[in-house]
Design a protein around this motif. Structure first.
Motif: not given
Length: 75
Positions: A26-28, A44-62
């Motif tokens: 799990k790389l975040t 390699t994985l296709g669509e992945i989930a992400f979270k918009q943590t602020s208007p200028q930042t997102i976070e995702l893990s894969l």
């Protein structure tokens, strides 16, 4: 891990390279973005989930075995 983004008008492309010689379960990533993101995709994985943590930042893990590309498409 190498992480350097390539920015374009409609998206950001993030090439990922794993030099650890071991798969990463799990790389975040926290990524600064200029505007809201509509979709995150892994080559390699296709669509992945992400979270918009602020208007200028997102976070995702894969998981990352060797190499991958993550594309963030803007709204």
């Amino acid at each position: 891990i190498t992480f350097r983004s390539l920015r374009a008008t409609m998206c950001i492309l993030i090439p990922l390279a794993n030099y650890t010689l071991q798969p990463i379960a799990k790389l975040t990533l926290q990524v600064s973005v200029p505007r809201p993101v509509a979709k995150a995709e892994s080559a390699t994985l296709g669509e992945i989930a992400f979270k918009q943590t602020s208007p200028q930042t997102i976070e995702l893990s894969l998981p990352l075995e060797n190499n991958d590309f993550v594309k963030l498409r803007f709204q």
